[in-house]
Scaffold this active site. Structure first.
Site, mmCIF file in Angstrom:
data_model
loop_
_atom_site.group_PDB
_atom_site.id
_atom_site.type_symbol
_atom_site.label_atom_id
_atom_site.label_comp_id
_atom_site.label_asym_id
_atom_site.label_seq_id
_atom_site.Cartn_x
_atom_site.Cartn_y
_atom_site.Cartn_z
ATOM 1 N NE ARG A 127 9.276 -36.943 28.014
ATOM 2 C CZ ARG A 127 9.623 -37.249 26.766
ATOM 3 N NH1 ARG A 127 10.880 -37.513 26.460
ATOM 4 N NH2 ARG A 127 8.731 -37.274 25.806
ATOM 5 C CG HIS A 137 7.030 -41.533 23.526
ATOM 6 N ND1 HIS A 137 7.912 -40.816 24.306
ATOM 7 C CD2 HIS A 137 7.769 -42.028 22.506
ATOM 8 C CE1 HIS A 137 9.139 -40.894 23.781
ATOM 9 N NE2 HIS A 137 9.077 -41.636 22.686
ATOM 10 C CG ASN A 176 8.410 -38.006 22.417
ATOM 11 O OD1 ASN A 176 9.227 -37.338 23.057
ATOM 12 N ND2 ASN A 176 8.787 -38.869 21.478
ATOM 13 C CD GLU A 177 11.471 -37.157 19.394
ATOM 14 O OE1 GLU A 177 11.320 -38.025 18.525
ATOM 15 O OE2 GLU A 177 12.531 -36.983 19.992
ATOM 16 C CG ASN A 180 12.709 -35.235 23.135
ATOM 17 O OD1 ASN A 180 12.680 -34.810 24.283
ATOM 18 N ND2 ASN A 180 11.900 -36.181 22.699
ATOM 19 C CE1 TYR A 226 18.558 -39.373 21.828
ATOM 20 C CE2 TYR A 226 16.732 -38.025 21.057
ATOM 21 C CZ TYR A 226 17.226 -39.007 21.894
ATOM 22 O OH TYR A 226 16.404 -39.617 22.803
ATOM 23 C CD GLU A 282 13.229 -38.705 24.028
ATOM 24 O OE1 GLU A 282 13.948 -38.995 23.045
ATOM 25 O OE2 GLU A 282 12.025 -38.995 24.090
ATOM 26 C CD GLU A 291 15.877 -46.076 19.179
ATOM 27 O OE1 GLU A 291 15.441 -45.927 20.336
ATOM 28 O OE2 GLU A 291 15.904 -45.164 18.344
ATOM 29 C CD1 TRP A 292 11.710 -45.378 18.691
ATOM 30 C CD2 TRP A 292 9.679 -46.309 18.745
ATOM 31 N NE1 TRP A 292 11.011 -44.837 19.763
ATOM 32 C CE2 TRP A 292 9.774 -45.393 19.818
ATOM 33 C CE3 TRP A 292 8.476 -47.011 18.600
ATOM 34 C CZ2 TRP A 292 8.739 -45.159 20.729
ATOM 35 C CZ3 TRP A 292 7.438 -46.784 19.507
ATOM 36 C CH2 TRP A 292 7.575 -45.862 20.541
HETATM 37 C C1 GBH Z 1 13.620 -40.068 20.140
HETATM 38 O O1 GBH Z 1 13.477 -39.785 18.776
HETATM 39 C C2 GBH Z 1 12.388 -40.758 20.668
HETATM 40 O O2 GBH Z 1 11.577 -39.877 21.408
HETATM 41 C C3 GBH Z 1 12.702 -41.971 21.495
HETATM 42 O O3 GBH Z 1 11.548 -42.723 21.666
HETATM 43 C C4 GBH Z 1 13.812 -42.743 20.842
HETATM 44 O O4 GBH Z 1 14.056 -43.962 21.478
HETATM 45 C C5 GBH Z 1 15.044 -41.896 20.860
HETATM 46 O O5 GBH Z 1 14.823 -40.663 20.278
HETATM 47 C C6 GBH Z 1 16.235 -42.504 20.160
HETATM 48 O O6 GBH Z 1 15.992 -42.623 18.800
HETATM 49 O O7 GBH Z 1 16.444 -44.190 10.704
HETATM 50 O O8 GBH Z 1 15.373 -42.982 8.946
HETATM 51 O O9 GBH Z 1 14.058 -44.395 10.356
HETATM 52 C C7 GBH Z 1 14.560 -39.096 18.197
HETATM 53 C C8 GBH Z 1 14.304 -38.829 16.756
HETATM 54 C C9 GBH Z 1 13.341 -40.163 15.070
HETATM 55 C C10 GBH Z 1 15.688 -40.084 15.310
HETATM 56 C C11 GBH Z 1 13.442 -41.384 14.191
HETATM 57 C C12 GBH Z 1 15.809 -41.293 14.424
HETATM 58 C C13 GBH Z 1 14.839 -42.587 12.683
HETATM 59 C C14 GBH Z 1 14.959 -42.154 11.278
HETATM 60 N N1 GBH Z 1 14.444 -40.054 15.989
HETATM 61 N N2 GBH Z 1 14.706 -41.368 13.497
HETATM 62 S S1 GBH Z 1 15.226 -43.526 10.253
#
Ligand code: GBH
Length: 489
Positions: free
Chosen positions: A83, A128, A172-173, A316, A318, A384, A434-435
């Site tokens: 994916r 995404h 995505n999400e 997805n 977690y 995911e 990781e964002w």
């Molecule tokens: C996924 O989001 C994404 O699809 C993926 O790209 C990402 O790498 C992966 O999970 C792991 O995170 O800390 O308050 O800013 C999962 C949902 C959304 C959970 C953003 C964490 C951060 C909140 N994620 N969130 S904050």
């Protein structure tokens, strides 16, 4: 109770799909190669100081230049599917048909062809999170014109890649897009001034965009390309803090509807938002002296157009929270307080490298059952699931344990509960951007050395574990000679 159910040794059904995932901005780099246009994550990371380690995705894992390396990792894992996502502004610089870029199209053609040659099926996400900046400049997802632009983009992808791509995901999400990006602003484009309005408005556009793209595929491509298309929604399991409290159970249900139901109810159920959302937001809007609800309404014809626009359920997952009722009176209207619920965690839950991620394997089984009960047990792909840490060790025993226990709960959901799960995807193929956490949080099955310009990849212990699990298509009962190295929790 799910948490007390012992480890379950069995195989997955024949044909179960095993996959791993990445996304364009998180791995590609090549941020200005081949006339690629700027997107909102380029802009966000190039503007101080949104990212924990002040890093960017300019190079990331350099996957733009490393197709063969990535395909080699996938081959070695033995996955049947991979994916990944397409970067919209790489193939349409300003997001429209006027700026189609052959260099970007060529990159995805080479990637898809390399996967097919290796016998790996692509599962492609269209969005995404990396919106072309030019479309943000006209209001982004709050502007309904994006329904049309997204549809053109989707059609272009079906046309160019659909002869070889048989599994598509529109978004995505969307929850993260509208809440983290436009509600509290930790993600691009970093908007946080109207947390009780912007997320609802943008979600409305995204749901319609998804539905139009699904219809485009259904009407123009399905009969010849014979693929399938849906959306991927993220959901935690939000269980009642006290399972015996009727009030906590109601709060848990509200929290689930406000998170997963927001998107799933229109698409997978009845074309409209959950009743509890409509009611609570309408009441609060009236108390605020507004003449209309902050939650927009779909017309009857829009409802018909949205309902049923899926070929499977993409999920997805977690982590898990425990929910109680809480009435919060924020100064400003806020999605976060509209649901009258508060979340907490059990202090016994193991933590991960991300502050929000608690390891609760049975929560996935509870969530799969909730989806089965609420949406008619749709065919479902886990798109995911994974866990983070903050160290560079290849000896990631905690990740082995995470996968072993979460995947075991998927198996229980299938075999014991009758959930219609058809595939599982590990996030992520490799450590990546990781964002907002930059490179500080690592989710990879493979380690990437970000200090080396060649960005070498190395298998972690979890990659070896996943490979064996795929090969066995499940869990072999332990013999006295082969006791598991990591025990069940
Ligand atoms: C996924 O989001 C994404 O699809 C993926 O790209 C990402 O790498 C992966 O999970 C792991 O995170 O800390 O308050 O800013 C999962 C949902 C959304 C959970 C953003 C964490 C951060 C909140 N994620 N969130 S904050």
């Amino acid at each position: 109770a799910y948490q007390d159910d012992p480890f379950y040794y069995d195989k997955f059904p024949d044909g179960f799909l095993w996959s791993t995932a990445t996304s364009s901005y998180q791995i590609e780099g090549g941020w200005n190669s081949s006339e690629k246009g700027e997107n909102i994550w380029d802009r966000f990371t190039h503007t101080c100081c949104h990212i924990e380690d002040n890093s960017t995705g300019d190079v990331a894992c350099d996957s733009y230049n490393k197709i063969q390396d990535d395909v080699q990792l996938l081959k070695s894992l033995g996955v049947s599917h991979y994916r990944f996502s397409i970067s919209w502004s790489r193939i349409m610089a300003d997001g429209t048909n006027a700026t189609i870029k052959s260099g970007g199209i060529d990159y995805y053609n080479r990637l898809i062809n390399a996967l097919k040659k290796a016998n790996i099926e692509p599962m492609v996400t269209l969005y995404h999170w990396d919106l072309p900046q030019a479309l943000q400049d006209i209001g982004g997802w709050e502007n309904e014109l994006l329904v049309g632009y997204f549809n053109e983009y989707a059609r272009t992808c079906f046309k160019r890649f659909g002869d070889r791509v048989k599994l598509w995901l529109t978004f995505n999400e969307p929850f993260v897009v509208v809440w983290v990006g436009l509600g509290f602003g930790a993600h691009a484009p970093g908007i946080s001034d109207r947390p009780g309005e912007a997320p609802y408005k943008a979600a409305h556009t995204i749901i319609k965009s998804h539905a139009e793209a699904w219809h485009t595929y259904d009407n123009e491509f399905r009969s010849t390309q014979k693929g399938r298309i849906s959306i991927t929604l993220d959901s935690d399991w939000k269980g009642p803090k006290d399972p015996n409290s009727a009030d906590d159970k109601a709060a848990s249900e509200r929290a689930m509807q406000f998170k997963l139901g927001w998107f799933a109810n229109p698409i997978f159920k009845n074309g409209d938002y959950p009743d509890v959302m409509k009611e609570l937001i309408a009441n609060k809007s009236a108390e605020e002296g507004r003449s209309t609800s902050r939650l927009p309404e779909f017309t009857e014809s829009e409802k018909l157009r949205i309902k049923g626009t899926f070929d499977f359920f993409g999920l997805n997952h977690y982590t898990t929270q425990l929910i109680t009722t809480q009435y919060r009176s924020d100064k400003k209207p806020n999605y976060g307080s509209d649901m009258d619920a508060k979340e907490s965690q059990d202090p016994s839950w193991q933590r991960a490298g991300s502050s929000w991620l608690y390891v609760v394997p049975w929560g996935l089984r509870a969530l799969l059952n909730w989806i089965k009960d609420n949406y008619g047990n749709p065919e479902l792909y886990i798109t995911e699931n994974g866990v983070s840490d903050r160290n560079a060790s290849l000896q990631d025993d905690h990740r082995v344990e995470f996968y072993r226990n979460y995947i075991n709960n998927v198996l229980k959901a299938i075999k014991k509960d009758g959930c219609n799960v058809k595939g599982y995807t590990a996030w992520s193929l490799m450590d990546n951007f990781e964002w907002a956490a930059g490179y500080t949080e690592k989710f990879g099955l493979h380690y990437v050395d970000f200090s080396d310009p060649a960005r070498p990849r190395k298998a972690k212990k979890s990659a070896e574990f996943y490979k064996q699990l795929i090969k066995d298509n499940g869990f072999n009962a332990p013999t006295s000679a082969s006791a598991p190295t990591v025990g069940p929790r």
